[in-house]
Write a protein that holds these residues in place. Structure first.
Motif, mmCIF file in Angstrom:
data_model
loop_
_atom_site.group_PDB
_atom_site.id
_atom_site.type_symbol
_atom_site.label_atom_id
_atom_site.label_comp_id
_atom_site.label_asym_id
_atom_site.label_seq_id
_atom_site.Cartn_x
_atom_site.Cartn_y
_atom_site.Cartn_z
ATOM 1 N N CYS A 85 0.860 -1.180 0.000
ATOM 2 C CA CYS A 85 0.000 0.000 0.000
ATOM 3 C C CYS A 85 0.898 1.232 0.000
ATOM 4 O O CYS A 85 2.024 1.191 0.497
ATOM 5 C CB CYS A 85 -0.903 0.000 1.235
ATOM 6 S SG CYS A 85 -1.994 1.437 1.339
ATOM 7 N N CYS B 28 0.308 4.015 1.562
ATOM 8 C CA CYS B 28 0.126 4.884 2.730
ATOM 9 C C CYS B 28 1.379 4.893 3.617
ATOM 10 O O CYS B 28 2.176 3.957 3.573
ATOM 11 C CB CYS B 28 -1.092 4.452 3.541
ATOM 12 S SG CYS B 28 -0.813 2.979 4.548
ATOM 13 N N HIS C 5 2.108 1.845 5.892
ATOM 14 C CA HIS C 5 2.675 0.671 5.242
ATOM 15 C C HIS C 5 4.109 0.927 4.801
ATOM 16 O O HIS C 5 4.996 0.118 5.024
ATOM 17 C CB HIS C 5 1.828 0.260 4.034
ATOM 18 C CG HIS C 5 2.294 -1.024 3.425
ATOM 19 N ND1 HIS C 5 1.896 -2.252 3.916
ATOM 20 C CD2 HIS C 5 3.149 -1.274 2.423
ATOM 21 C CE1 HIS C 5 2.470 -3.196 3.223
ATOM 22 N NE2 HIS C 5 3.243 -2.648 2.307
ATOM 23 N N CYS D 69 -1.540 -2.475 6.736
ATOM 24 C CA CYS D 69 -2.320 -1.282 7.070
ATOM 25 C C CYS D 69 -3.819 -1.518 6.909
ATOM 26 O O CYS D 69 -4.249 -2.527 6.374
ATOM 27 C CB CYS D 69 -1.885 -0.127 6.179
ATOM 28 S SG CYS D 69 -2.259 -0.477 4.458
ATOM 29 N N HIS E 78 -5.823 -0.134 4.942
ATOM 30 C CA HIS E 78 -6.302 -0.116 3.548
ATOM 31 C C HIS E 78 -6.247 -1.502 2.922
ATOM 32 O O HIS E 78 -7.170 -1.922 2.233
ATOM 33 C CB HIS E 78 -5.489 0.889 2.731
ATOM 34 C CG HIS E 78 -5.357 2.212 3.431
ATOM 35 N ND1 HIS E 78 -4.172 2.638 3.971
ATOM 36 C CD2 HIS E 78 -6.291 3.148 3.724
ATOM 37 C CE1 HIS E 78 -4.370 3.804 4.581
ATOM 38 N NE2 HIS E 78 -5.646 4.134 4.438
HETATM 39 ZN ZN LIG Z 1 -2.393 1.565 3.601
#
Ligand SMILES: [Zn+2]
Ligand SMILES: [Zn+2]
Length: 180
Positions: A30, A32, A35, A42, A44
């Protein structure tokens, strides 16, 4: 968080804080900060997995498309040919279908993978797609073979003509709605 499948195992996840991250499910990655910097699984990645398990978003390799007849979302292989039908509108040999042009009911004997513009009607000297009453239907859809119901056959008459298999573009036929 909303999840949007992008194909090839990629998902766009819009977080509650209005950031959009890209999840690569197959690789378990991911974009983000959680992560990237902490290398944790994470929220997500977890959300994409939950959405797939719940049947709300297609798994990698599949894509969400509307049923040609009713618009219900169906998940099919990425390379599945159009048109796509939901389970209720999929026709199979033995099913009763209605000819949209005439309203006639027929019984399906064969569902082909061949396209209407690739199958010839010898008696008419043209393809199924070119045949007069089929011109309004897409030429690149599969063909379906069907017979008129046996009830139409005269009791002691000559049977073969009535039991001929007629070939239709798939989209010209629809399943009758059963009102229970
Ligand atoms: Zn994430
Ligand atoms: Zn449908």
């Amino acid at each position: 968080m909303s999840v949007r499948p992008l194909g090839r195992g990629l998902y766009e996840v819009e977080s509650t804080s209005d950031h959009t991250y890209l999840v690569d499910l197959d690789a378990g990655r991911c974009t983000c900060p959680d992560h990237v910097f902490r290398t944790v699984r994470c929220k997500h990645l977890r959300r994409v997995a939950i959405e797939i398990t719940a049947g709300r978003t297609p798994p990698p390799g599949e894509t969400a498309v509307p049923c040609y007849d009713c618009g219900t979302t169906v998940f099919v292989d990425d390379d599945a040919p159009e048109p796509v039908y939901c389970d209720r509108h999929t026709i199979r040999p033995g099913d009763t279908v209605v000819d949209r042009e005439t309203g006639d009911r027929l019984t399906v004997v064969d569902v082909s993978v061949l396209r209407a513009d690739a199958v010839r009607i010898d008696a008419a000297g043209c393809t199924v797609a070119e045949y007069g009453s089929n011109e309004a239907y897409d030429p690149d859809v599969p063909v379906v073979g069907a017979v008129y119901p046996h009830a139409n056959v005269a009791r002691h008459g000559v049977v073969p003509e009535s039991l001929r298999v007629y070939v239709f573009p798939r989209t010209r036929l629809e399943k009758p709605i059963d009102r229970a």
